[in-house]
Design a protein around this motif. Structure first.
Motif, PDB file in Angstrom:
ATOM      1  N   ILE A   1       0.840  -1.203   0.000  1.00  0.00           N
ATOM      2  CA  ILE A   1       0.000   0.000   0.000  1.00  0.00           C
ATOM      3  C   ILE A   1       0.874   1.252   0.000  1.00  0.00           C
ATOM      4  N   GLY A   2       1.904   1.267   0.840  1.00  0.00           N
ATOM      5  CA  GLY A   2       2.827   2.412   0.867  1.00  0.00           C
ATOM      6  C   GLY A   2       3.545   2.586  -0.461  1.00  0.00           C
ATOM      7  N   THR A   3       3.909   1.463  -1.067  1.00  0.00           N
ATOM      8  CA  THR A   3       4.569   1.527  -2.374  1.00  0.00           C
ATOM      9  C   THR A   3       3.646   2.156  -3.415  1.00  0.00           C
ATOM     10  N   VAL A   4       2.412   1.703  -3.454  1.00  0.00           N
ATOM     11  CA  VAL A   4       1.453   2.240  -4.430  1.00  0.00           C
ATOM     12  C   VAL A   4       1.210   3.723  -4.172  1.00  0.00           C
ATOM     13  N   ILE A   5       1.066   4.130  -2.925  1.00  0.00           N
ATOM     14  CA  ILE A   5       0.861   5.551  -2.599  1.00  0.00           C
ATOM     15  C   ILE A   5       2.056   6.381  -3.064  1.00  0.00           C
ATOM     16  N   GLY A   6       3.261   5.879  -2.826  1.00  0.00           N
ATOM     17  CA  GLY A   6       4.463   6.585  -3.282  1.00  0.00           C
ATOM     18  C   GLY A   6       4.526   6.696  -4.796  1.00  0.00           C
ATOM     19  N   LEU A   7       4.157   5.623  -5.486  1.00  0.00           N
ATOM     20  CA  LEU A   7       4.176   5.655  -6.956  1.00  0.00           C
ATOM     21  C   LEU A   7       3.106   6.597  -7.507  1.00  0.00           C
ATOM     22  N   ILE A   8       1.944   6.620  -6.864  1.00  0.00           N
ATOM     23  CA  ILE A   8       0.895   7.559  -7.283  1.00  0.00           C
ATOM     24  C   ILE A   8       1.399   8.991  -7.147  1.00  0.00           C
ATOM     25  N   GLY A   9       2.043   9.292  -6.020  1.00  0.00           N
ATOM     26  CA  GLY A   9       2.612  10.621  -5.822  1.00  0.00           C
ATOM     27  C   GLY A   9       3.665  10.955  -6.870  1.00  0.00           C
ATOM     28  N   MET A  10       4.445   9.949  -7.243  1.00  0.00           N
ATOM     29  CA  MET A  10       5.477  10.156  -8.249  1.00  0.00           C
ATOM     30  C   MET A  10       4.848  10.458  -9.615  1.00  0.00           C
ATOM     31  N   PHE A  11       3.824   9.716  -9.970  1.00  0.00           N
ATOM     32  CA  PHE A  11       3.165   9.944 -11.256  1.00  0.00           C
ATOM     33  C   PHE A  11       2.403  11.276 -11.277  1.00  0.00           C
ATOM     34  N   ASP A  12       1.924  11.713 -10.115  1.00  0.00           N
ATOM     35  CA  ASP A  12       1.265  13.026 -10.055  1.00  0.00           C
ATOM     36  C   ASP A  12       2.231  14.151 -10.381  1.00  0.00           C
ATOM     37  N   ARG A  13       3.492  13.962 -10.081  1.00  0.00           N
ATOM     38  CA  ARG A  13       4.491  15.011 -10.333  1.00  0.00           C
ATOM     39  C   ARG A  13       5.034  14.988 -11.760  1.00  0.00           C
ATOM     40  N   LEU A  14       4.682  13.971 -12.522  1.00  0.00           N
ATOM     41  CA  LEU A  14       5.165  13.917 -13.908  1.00  0.00           C
ATOM     42  C   LEU A  14       4.559  15.072 -14.695  1.00  0.00           C
TER      43      LEU A  14
END
Length: 186
Positions: free
Chosen positions: A104-117
């Motif tokens: 879950i933490g991994t997915v949240i971090g990846l979502i945040g990363m993709f939001d910054r693209l």
């Protein structure tokens, strides 16, 4: 974790079985059956002072029989088994859930990363989100391993308890059959 049991009843059971194995010269044969050395009728067995031994002495002194002696031993076994099963089940559950929290933490971090693209994305902008994702995965795996190790320790204690109980029941049968006397060491 030490090799000793965690609760007093299990410690009493283990200490009593250890003494009985020495006194009755007990061991397992090639097939796994419990064997004992020769014992004379009315033989006196010296056992450590603990509540289980005092109860066994009382049962044998009153000539209550094999079933009642096994009942006393079974009370100790059940109390210990329930507690060890409880701890094992909870630790095993947490060990199995920890990777999910990491995911879950991994997915949240990846979502945040993709939001910054975006058009002006740099490694410096994405690195913190990626780091959070990887840390969550790592912490989930580390905690799962720690809890799994603790749970397996309780599983080992359950196996040791079952072995001790089997030896104790066999010992009580030998003591009752030979009308042995129990002397409590002080």
């Amino acid at each position: 974790f030490s090799g000793r049991h965690l609760i007093p009843q299990a410690v009493h059971l283990q200490d009593t079985v250890t003494a009985l194995r020495k006194q009755l010269h007990m061991k397992r044969d090639e097939r796994g059956d419990i064997k004992h050395g020769p014992i004379d009728a009315g033989h006196t067995v010296k056992l450590p002072d603990n509540p289980l031994v005092r109860e066994i002495k009382s049962v044998l002194g009153r000539k209550k029989g094999k079933e009642y002696a096994e009942y006393v031993a079974h009370e100790y076994y059940v109390d210990c088994r329930e507690l060890y099963d409880h701890f094992h089940a909870h630790l095993d559950f947490v060990a199995n859930v920890m990777p999910l929290f990491g995911l879950i933490g991994t997915v949240i971090g990846l979502i945040g990363m993709f939001d910054r693209l975006g058009s002006n994305t740099s490694v410096e902008n994405l690195a913190p989100e990626l780091a959070i994702s990887l840390q969550c995965t790592l912490f989930g795996a580390i905690l799962a391993s720690a809890y799994m190790s603790a749970a397996s320790r309780f599983d080992q204690r359950i196996k040791a308890l079952e072995y001790d109980y089997e030896i104790l029941v066999h010992s009580l049968d030998v003591l009752v059959q030979n009308e042995a006397n129990v002397e409590v060491e002080r």
